[in-house]
Design a protein around this motif. Sequence first.
Motif, PDB file in Angstrom:
ATOM      1  N   TRP A   6       0.842  -1.187   0.000  1.00  0.00           N
ATOM      2  CA  TRP A   6       0.000   0.000   0.000  1.00  0.00           C
ATOM      3  C   TRP A   6       0.877   1.236   0.000  1.00  0.00           C
ATOM      4  O   TRP A   6       1.885   1.288   0.695  1.00  0.00           O
ATOM      5  CB  TRP A   6      -0.879  -0.026   1.253  1.00  0.00           C
ATOM      6  CG  TRP A   6      -1.618   1.220   1.546  1.00  0.00           C
ATOM      7  CD1 TRP A   6      -2.585   1.808   0.782  1.00  0.00           C
ATOM      8  CD2 TRP A   6      -1.481   2.048   2.710  1.00  0.00           C
ATOM      9  NE1 TRP A   6      -3.060   2.922   1.400  1.00  0.00           N
ATOM     10  CE2 TRP A   6      -2.390   3.105   2.584  1.00  0.00           C
ATOM     11  CE3 TRP A   6      -0.680   1.991   3.838  1.00  0.00           C
ATOM     12  CZ2 TRP A   6      -2.516   4.094   3.544  1.00  0.00           C
ATOM     13  CZ3 TRP A   6      -0.805   2.974   4.795  1.00  0.00           C
ATOM     14  CH2 TRP A   6      -1.722   4.017   4.634  1.00  0.00           C
ATOM     15  N   GLN A   7       0.500   2.211  -0.787  1.00  0.00           N
ATOM     16  CA  GLN A   7       1.171   3.506  -0.783  1.00  0.00           C
ATOM     17  C   GLN A   7       0.193   4.526  -0.228  1.00  0.00           C
ATOM     18  O   GLN A   7      -0.912   4.667  -0.737  1.00  0.00           O
ATOM     19  CB  GLN A   7       1.607   3.899  -2.193  1.00  0.00           C
ATOM     20  CG  GLN A   7       2.725   3.019  -2.708  1.00  0.00           C
ATOM     21  CD  GLN A   7       3.137   3.412  -4.102  1.00  0.00           C
ATOM     22  OE1 GLN A   7       2.332   3.373  -5.020  1.00  0.00           O
ATOM     23  NE2 GLN A   7       4.390   3.772  -4.245  1.00  0.00           N
ATOM     24  N   SER A   8       0.629   5.236   0.800  1.00  0.00           N
ATOM     25  CA  SER A   8      -0.264   6.189   1.461  1.00  0.00           C
ATOM     26  C   SER A   8      -0.229   7.540   0.775  1.00  0.00           C
ATOM     27  O   SER A   8       0.617   7.812  -0.073  1.00  0.00           O
ATOM     28  CB  SER A   8       0.146   6.360   2.921  1.00  0.00           C
ATOM     29  OG  SER A   8       1.392   7.023   3.004  1.00  0.00           O
ATOM     30  N   GLN A   9      -1.132   8.395   1.194  1.00  0.00           N
ATOM     31  CA  GLN A   9      -1.105   9.777   0.755  1.00  0.00           C
ATOM     32  C   GLN A   9       0.161  10.421   1.300  1.00  0.00           C
ATOM     33  O   GLN A   9       0.709   9.990   2.318  1.00  0.00           O
ATOM     34  CB  GLN A   9      -2.331  10.522   1.275  1.00  0.00           C
ATOM     35  CG  GLN A   9      -3.627   9.961   0.757  1.00  0.00           C
ATOM     36  CD  GLN A   9      -4.819  10.626   1.429  1.00  0.00           C
ATOM     37  OE1 GLN A   9      -4.725  11.141   2.526  1.00  0.00           O
ATOM     38  NE2 GLN A   9      -5.955  10.593   0.749  1.00  0.00           N
ATOM     39  N   ARG A  18      -1.277   9.786  12.011  1.00  0.00           N
ATOM     40  CA  ARG A  18      -1.901   8.649  11.323  1.00  0.00           C
ATOM     41  C   ARG A  18      -0.864   7.567  11.016  1.00  0.00           C
ATOM     42  O   ARG A  18      -1.105   6.377  11.226  1.00  0.00           O
ATOM     43  CB  ARG A  18      -2.585   9.104  10.030  1.00  0.00           C
ATOM     44  CG  ARG A  18      -3.200   7.989   9.208  1.00  0.00           C
ATOM     45  CD  ARG A  18      -4.358   7.295   9.878  1.00  0.00           C
ATOM     46  NE  ARG A  18      -5.428   8.228  10.074  1.00  0.00           N
ATOM     47  CZ  ARG A  18      -6.292   8.171  11.084  1.00  0.00           C
ATOM     48  NH1 ARG A  18      -6.225   7.204  11.955  1.00  0.00           N
ATOM     49  NH2 ARG A  18      -7.227   9.049  11.222  1.00  0.00           N
ATOM     50  N   GLY A  19       0.319   7.962  10.542  1.00  0.00           N
ATOM     51  CA  GLY A  19       1.370   6.991  10.252  1.00  0.00           C
ATOM     52  C   GLY A  19       1.787   6.227  11.493  1.00  0.00           C
ATOM     53  O   GLY A  19       1.955   5.002  11.465  1.00  0.00           O
ATOM     54  N   GLU A  21      -0.041   5.707  14.152  1.00  0.00           N
ATOM     55  CA  GLU A  21      -1.148   4.822  14.542  1.00  0.00           C
ATOM     56  C   GLU A  21      -1.147   3.542  13.711  1.00  0.00           C
ATOM     57  O   GLU A  21      -1.440   2.458  14.226  1.00  0.00           O
ATOM     58  CB  GLU A  21      -2.488   5.529  14.388  1.00  0.00           C
ATOM     59  CG  GLU A  21      -2.735   6.590  15.430  1.00  0.00           C
ATOM     60  CD  GLU A  21      -3.997   7.386  15.183  1.00  0.00           C
ATOM     61  OE1 GLU A  21      -4.459   8.042  16.129  1.00  0.00           O
ATOM     62  OE2 GLU A  21      -4.532   7.380  14.052  1.00  0.00           O
ATOM     63  N   ILE A  22      -0.823   3.659  12.434  1.00  0.00           N
ATOM     64  CA  ILE A  22      -0.776   2.475  11.577  1.00  0.00           C
ATOM     65  C   ILE A  22       0.385   1.574  11.998  1.00  0.00           C
ATOM     66  O   ILE A  22       0.224   0.372  12.158  1.00  0.00           O
ATOM     67  CB  ILE A  22      -0.660   2.875  10.093  1.00  0.00           C
ATOM     68  CG1 ILE A  22      -1.967   3.544   9.639  1.00  0.00           C
ATOM     69  CG2 ILE A  22      -0.339   1.661   9.220  1.00  0.00           C
ATOM     70  CD1 ILE A  22      -1.883   4.222   8.291  1.00  0.00           C
ATOM     71  N   ILE A  23       1.559   2.164  12.204  1.00  0.00           N
ATOM     72  CA  ILE A  23       2.733   1.389  12.577  1.00  0.00           C
ATOM     73  C   ILE A  23       2.532   0.700  13.925  1.00  0.00           C
ATOM     74  O   ILE A  23       2.869  -0.463  14.103  1.00  0.00           O
ATOM     75  CB  ILE A  23       3.982   2.285  12.597  1.00  0.00           C
ATOM     76  CG1 ILE A  23       4.327   2.717  11.163  1.00  0.00           C
ATOM     77  CG2 ILE A  23       5.161   1.579  13.255  1.00  0.00           C
ATOM     78  CD1 ILE A  23       5.357   3.830  11.078  1.00  0.00           C
ATOM     79  N   ARG A  24       1.962   1.403  14.894  1.00  0.00           N
ATOM     80  CA  ARG A  24       1.814   0.868  16.249  1.00  0.00           C
ATOM     81  C   ARG A  24       0.400   0.368  16.553  1.00  0.00           C
ATOM     82  O   ARG A  24       0.017   0.220  17.701  1.00  0.00           O
ATOM     83  CB  ARG A  24       2.225   1.936  17.268  1.00  0.00           C
ATOM     84  CG  ARG A  24       3.662   2.360  17.140  1.00  0.00           C
ATOM     85  CD  ARG A  24       4.155   3.327  18.218  1.00  0.00           C
ATOM     86  NE  ARG A  24       3.204   4.343  18.622  1.00  0.00           N
ATOM     87  CZ  ARG A  24       2.669   4.435  19.852  1.00  0.00           C
ATOM     88  NH1 ARG A  24       2.989   3.573  20.787  1.00  0.00           N
ATOM     89  NH2 ARG A  24       1.836   5.402  20.141  1.00  0.00           N
ATOM     90  N   HIS A  25      -0.385   0.075  15.518  1.00  0.00           N
ATOM     91  CA  HIS A  25      -1.799  -0.266  15.709  1.00  0.00           C
ATOM     92  C   HIS A  25      -2.012  -1.401  16.701  1.00  0.00           C
ATOM     93  O   HIS A  25      -2.907  -1.343  17.532  1.00  0.00           O
ATOM     94  CB  HIS A  25      -2.486  -0.572  14.376  1.00  0.00           C
ATOM     95  CG  HIS A  25      -2.139  -1.904  13.791  1.00  0.00           C
ATOM     96  ND1 HIS A  25      -2.876  -3.031  14.034  1.00  0.00           N
ATOM     97  CD2 HIS A  25      -1.122  -2.280  12.988  1.00  0.00           C
ATOM     98  CE1 HIS A  25      -2.344  -4.051  13.392  1.00  0.00           C
ATOM     99  NE2 HIS A  25      -1.262  -3.619  12.750  1.00  0.00           N
ATOM    100  N   ALA A  26      -1.206  -2.442  16.652  1.00  0.00           N
ATOM    101  CA  ALA A  26      -1.408  -3.577  17.564  1.00  0.00           C
ATOM    102  C   ALA A  26      -1.176  -3.159  19.010  1.00  0.00           C
ATOM    103  O   ALA A  26      -1.974  -3.485  19.893  1.00  0.00           O
ATOM    104  CB  ALA A  26      -0.483  -4.730  17.182  1.00  0.00           C
ATOM    105  N   ALA A  27      -0.112  -2.411  19.261  1.00  0.00           N
ATOM    106  CA  ALA A  27       0.188  -1.963  20.624  1.00  0.00           C
ATOM    107  C   ALA A  27      -0.875  -0.997  21.151  1.00  0.00           C
ATOM    108  O   ALA A  27      -1.134  -0.943  22.344  1.00  0.00           O
ATOM    109  CB  ALA A  27       1.566  -1.300  20.659  1.00  0.00           C
TER     110      ALA A  27
END
Length: 71
Positions: A6-9, A18-19, A21-27
């Motif tokens: 996936w390529q983000s905006q 937002r970045g 949150e995506i990287i650390r979503h599990a934690a």
Amino acid sequence: DTHFHWQSQNATDPTSKRGDEIIRHAALGIDIHLFVRDTKLAVGKAAPFTYHGRVRYQSHQGSRAAGQQGN
């Protein structure tokens, strides 16, 4: 079958809220769900999304912000 690229905006780099949150979503206890469109349009209208389930962040490389540091 098990990986999605996936390529983000441009505004969503690894240091943005937002970045991060995506990287650390599990934690953080955040579930990420993948919805994909096969095409942009269908019968002249926005194509429907297909749900592919929950996903787990694995890695990222590069970012627009990192590429601009030397400018």
